[in-house]
Design an enzyme around this catalytic site. Structure first.
Site, PDB file in Angstrom:
ATOM      1  N   LYS A  59      52.171  48.875  37.156  1.00  0.00           N
ATOM      2  CA  LYS A  59      53.008  48.149  36.184  1.00  0.00           C
ATOM      3  C   LYS A  59      52.206  47.744  34.945  1.00  0.00           C
ATOM      4  CE  LYS A  59      53.861  44.788  39.094  1.00  0.00           C
ATOM      5  NZ  LYS A  59      53.047  45.231  40.244  1.00  0.00           N
TER       6      LYS A  59
ATOM      7  N   ARG B 169      60.167  38.104  40.844  1.00  0.00           N
ATOM      8  CA  ARG B 169      59.675  38.595  42.129  1.00  0.00           C
ATOM      9  C   ARG B 169      60.500  38.073  43.285  1.00  0.00           C
ATOM     10  NH1 ARG B 169      54.060  39.684  40.368  1.00  0.00           N
ATOM     11  NH2 ARG B 169      52.845  40.544  42.049  1.00  0.00           N
TER      12      ARG B 169
ATOM     13  N   ARG C 262      40.391  48.820  41.492  1.00  0.00           N
ATOM     14  CA  ARG C 262      40.775  48.332  40.151  1.00  0.00           C
ATOM     15  C   ARG C 262      39.719  47.421  39.527  1.00  0.00           C
ATOM     16  NH1 ARG C 262      46.557  45.629  39.536  1.00  0.00           N
ATOM     17  NH2 ARG C 262      45.943  44.481  41.395  1.00  0.00           N
TER      18      ARG C 262
ATOM     19  N   ARG D  97      39.417  41.340  40.353  1.00  0.00           N
ATOM     20  CA  ARG D  97      40.211  40.187  40.761  1.00  0.00           C
ATOM     21  C   ARG D  97      39.836  39.703  42.148  1.00  0.00           C
ATOM     22  NH1 ARG D  97      46.311  41.968  39.475  1.00  0.00           N
ATOM     23  NH2 ARG D  97      46.593  40.714  41.353  1.00  0.00           N
TER      24      ARG D  97
HETATM   25  P1  ADP Z   1      49.892  46.661  38.849  1.00  0.00           P
HETATM   26  O1  ADP Z   1      49.928  46.004  37.483  1.00  0.00           O
HETATM   27  O2  ADP Z   1      51.231  47.207  39.259  1.00  0.00           O
HETATM   28  O3  ADP Z   1      49.300  45.776  39.890  1.00  0.00           O
HETATM   29  P2  ADP Z   1      47.807  48.398  37.691  1.00  0.00           P
HETATM   30  O4  ADP Z   1      48.435  48.951  36.474  1.00  0.00           O
HETATM   31  O5  ADP Z   1      46.786  47.341  37.517  1.00  0.00           O
HETATM   32  O6  ADP Z   1      48.931  47.925  38.733  1.00  0.00           O
HETATM   33  O7  ADP Z   1      47.182  49.632  38.503  1.00  0.00           O
HETATM   34  C1  ADP Z   1      46.399  49.425  39.678  1.00  0.00           C
HETATM   35  C2  ADP Z   1      45.159  50.332  39.640  1.00  0.00           C
HETATM   36  O8  ADP Z   1      45.578  51.691  39.811  1.00  0.00           O
HETATM   37  C3  ADP Z   1      44.390  50.284  38.329  1.00  0.00           C
HETATM   38  O9  ADP Z   1      43.007  50.401  38.627  1.00  0.00           O
HETATM   39  C4  ADP Z   1      44.889  51.491  37.554  1.00  0.00           C
HETATM   40  O10 ADP Z   1      43.874  52.028  36.691  1.00  0.00           O
HETATM   41  C5  ADP Z   1      45.244  52.474  38.653  1.00  0.00           C
HETATM   42  N1  ADP Z   1      46.452  53.275  38.358  1.00  0.00           N
HETATM   43  C6  ADP Z   1      47.555  52.910  37.654  1.00  0.00           C
HETATM   44  N2  ADP Z   1      48.465  53.902  37.619  1.00  0.00           N
HETATM   45  C7  ADP Z   1      47.942  54.933  38.345  1.00  0.00           C
HETATM   46  C8  ADP Z   1      48.401  56.257  38.675  1.00  0.00           C
HETATM   47  N3  ADP Z   1      49.595  56.721  38.272  1.00  0.00           N
HETATM   48  N4  ADP Z   1      47.586  57.024  39.425  1.00  0.00           N
HETATM   49  C9  ADP Z   1      46.362  56.564  39.861  1.00  0.00           C
HETATM   50  N5  ADP Z   1      45.877  55.330  39.573  1.00  0.00           N
HETATM   51  C10 ADP Z   1      46.650  54.522  38.822  1.00  0.00           C
HETATM   52  P1  ADP Z   2      49.961  42.600  41.358  1.00  0.00           P
HETATM   53  O1  ADP Z   2      48.850  43.399  40.845  1.00  0.00           O
HETATM   54  O2  ADP Z   2      49.898  42.289  42.819  1.00  0.00           O
HETATM   55  O3  ADP Z   2      51.322  43.085  40.972  1.00  0.00           O
HETATM   56  P2  ADP Z   2      50.073  40.151  39.692  1.00  0.00           P
HETATM   57  O4  ADP Z   2      48.945  40.068  38.743  1.00  0.00           O
HETATM   58  O5  ADP Z   2      51.428  40.448  39.161  1.00  0.00           O
HETATM   59  O6  ADP Z   2      49.650  41.159  40.829  1.00  0.00           O
HETATM   60  O7  ADP Z   2      50.164  38.796  40.526  1.00  0.00           O
HETATM   61  C1  ADP Z   2      49.031  38.237  41.174  1.00  0.00           C
HETATM   62  C2  ADP Z   2      49.460  37.031  41.997  1.00  0.00           C
HETATM   63  O8  ADP Z   2      50.030  36.027  41.125  1.00  0.00           O
HETATM   64  C3  ADP Z   2      50.563  37.307  43.017  1.00  0.00           C
HETATM   65  O9  ADP Z   2      50.043  37.780  44.251  1.00  0.00           O
HETATM   66  C4  ADP Z   2      51.199  35.907  43.157  1.00  0.00           C
HETATM   67  O10 ADP Z   2      50.403  35.040  43.931  1.00  0.00           O
HETATM   68  C5  ADP Z   2      51.149  35.401  41.723  1.00  0.00           C
HETATM   69  N1  ADP Z   2      52.359  35.752  40.955  1.00  0.00           N
HETATM   70  C6  ADP Z   2      52.432  36.561  39.852  1.00  0.00           C
HETATM   71  N2  ADP Z   2      53.694  36.668  39.400  1.00  0.00           N
HETATM   72  C7  ADP Z   2      54.451  35.902  40.240  1.00  0.00           C
HETATM   73  C8  ADP Z   2      55.850  35.617  40.328  1.00  0.00           C
HETATM   74  N3  ADP Z   2      56.734  36.139  39.447  1.00  0.00           N
HETATM   75  N4  ADP Z   2      56.268  34.794  41.324  1.00  0.00           N
HETATM   76  C9  ADP Z   2      55.406  34.248  42.203  1.00  0.00           C
HETATM   77  N5  ADP Z   2      54.089  34.499  42.194  1.00  0.00           N
HETATM   78  C10 ADP Z   2      53.595  35.308  41.220  1.00  0.00           C
END
Ligand code: ADP
Ligand code: ADP
Ligand code: ZN
Length: 218
Positions: free
Chosen positions: A16, A91, A130, A164
């Site tokens: 995302k 969420r 990541r 993280r």
């Molecule tokens: P989210 O915001 O949903 O938690 P991220 O965008 O941070 O996910 O992506 C998680 C990890 O996977 C990052 O290290 C990113 O560089 C990698 N990543 C994102 N999209 C892809 C993909 N399509 N294929 C492989 N790795 C990906």
């Molecule tokens: P991910 O890579 O898992 O998608 P985020 O960066 O979006 O992670 O979120 C990290 C953490 O922050 C979640 O595991 C949760 O504890 C908290 N968090 C983020 N967004 C929300 C939300 N909309 N509602 C509740 N908790 C949240």
């Protein structure tokens, strides 16, 4: 015509943030990541940060009231007027209901809700590999998006990177459980509103971006 107020849904590590940043640059709309906002609050040691930290470290969800108040303040800011990408919010169903009310009161509506679908089996590897640039926030992956030059950010040249605290194999299980139990019910919620679109996130990141751009148009 597809508009530019959207929600990117998907599991933790599903891509995302990566995609939201690209759409932000491409369309001039802002990425609103509740996870990034919470991490900034934790770092700054604010009251919100203090309340959220332990919950985040456990891989559980922070309270709806706290999150909704945070996003309501952020959406009211001037840079959101041209459009926004909600990344990691809503969420839970109560968060989605609160968002509906918030937007209705402002006289605006969502254009699309896009699920970036990735199977659970892929996510541990995505999450544990990541890291991000400490200075500019560019996202990387040990395997899937490596630095062009070892130890140096491609974008800004910084040599400091962050991993993280919650990106470990132990916490991933709790985060996936929260996703399936509390966030997955949002798919039927938005499907019923005719807003839901699904893209296959289990492919090369550029292909995923292409799908999103096709949905959003020019
Ligand atoms: P989210 O915001 O949903 O938690 P991220 O965008 O941070 O996910 O992506 C998680 C990890 O996977 C990052 O290290 C990113 O560089 C990698 N990543 C994102 N999209 C892809 C993909 N399509 N294929 C492989 N790795 C990906
Ligand atoms: P991910 O890579 O898992 O998608 P985020 O960066 O979006 O992670 O979120 C990290 C953490 O922050 C979640 O595991 C949760 O504890 C908290 N968090 C983020 N967004 C929300 C939300 N909309 N509602 C509740 N908790 C949240
Ligand atoms: Zn950088």
């Amino acid at each position: 015509m597809a508009g530019k107020r959207l929600i990117l849904m998907g599991p933790p590590g599903g891509g995302k943030g990566t995609q939201a940043k690209r759409l932000q640059d491409r369309y001039g709309i802002v990425q609103l990541s509740t996870g990034d906002m919470l991490r900034a609050a934790v770092k700054a040691g604010t009251a919100v940060g203090k309340e959220a930290k332990a919950v985040m470290d456990d891989g559980k969800l922070v309270s709806d009231d706290l999150i909704v108040a945070m996003i309501a303040d952020r959406i009211a800011e001037a840079d959101c007027a041209n459009g926004f990408i909600l990344d990691g919010f809503p969420r839970t169903v109560p968060q989605a209901q609160a968002l509906d009310k918030l937007l209705k009161d402002k006289g605006i509506r969502l254009d699309s809700v896009i699920e970036v679908a990735v199977p659970d089996a892929r996510l541990i590897e995505r999450i544990t590999g990541r890291f991000t640039c400490a200075k500019c926030g560019e996202g990387y992956h040990d395997k899937f998006k490596q630095l062009k030059k070892a130890g140096v950010c491609d974008v800004c040249g910084s040599t400091e990177f962050i991993r993280r605290a919650d990106d470990n194999a132990e916490t991933v299980g709790a985060r996936l459980k929260a996703y399936h139990d509390q966030t997955a019910p949002l798919m039927p919620y938005y499907k019923a509103q005719g807003l839901l679109k699904v893209v296959d996130g289990d492919r090369d990141m550029n292909l995923v971006t292409g799908d999103l751009e096709r949905i959003l148009g020019t």
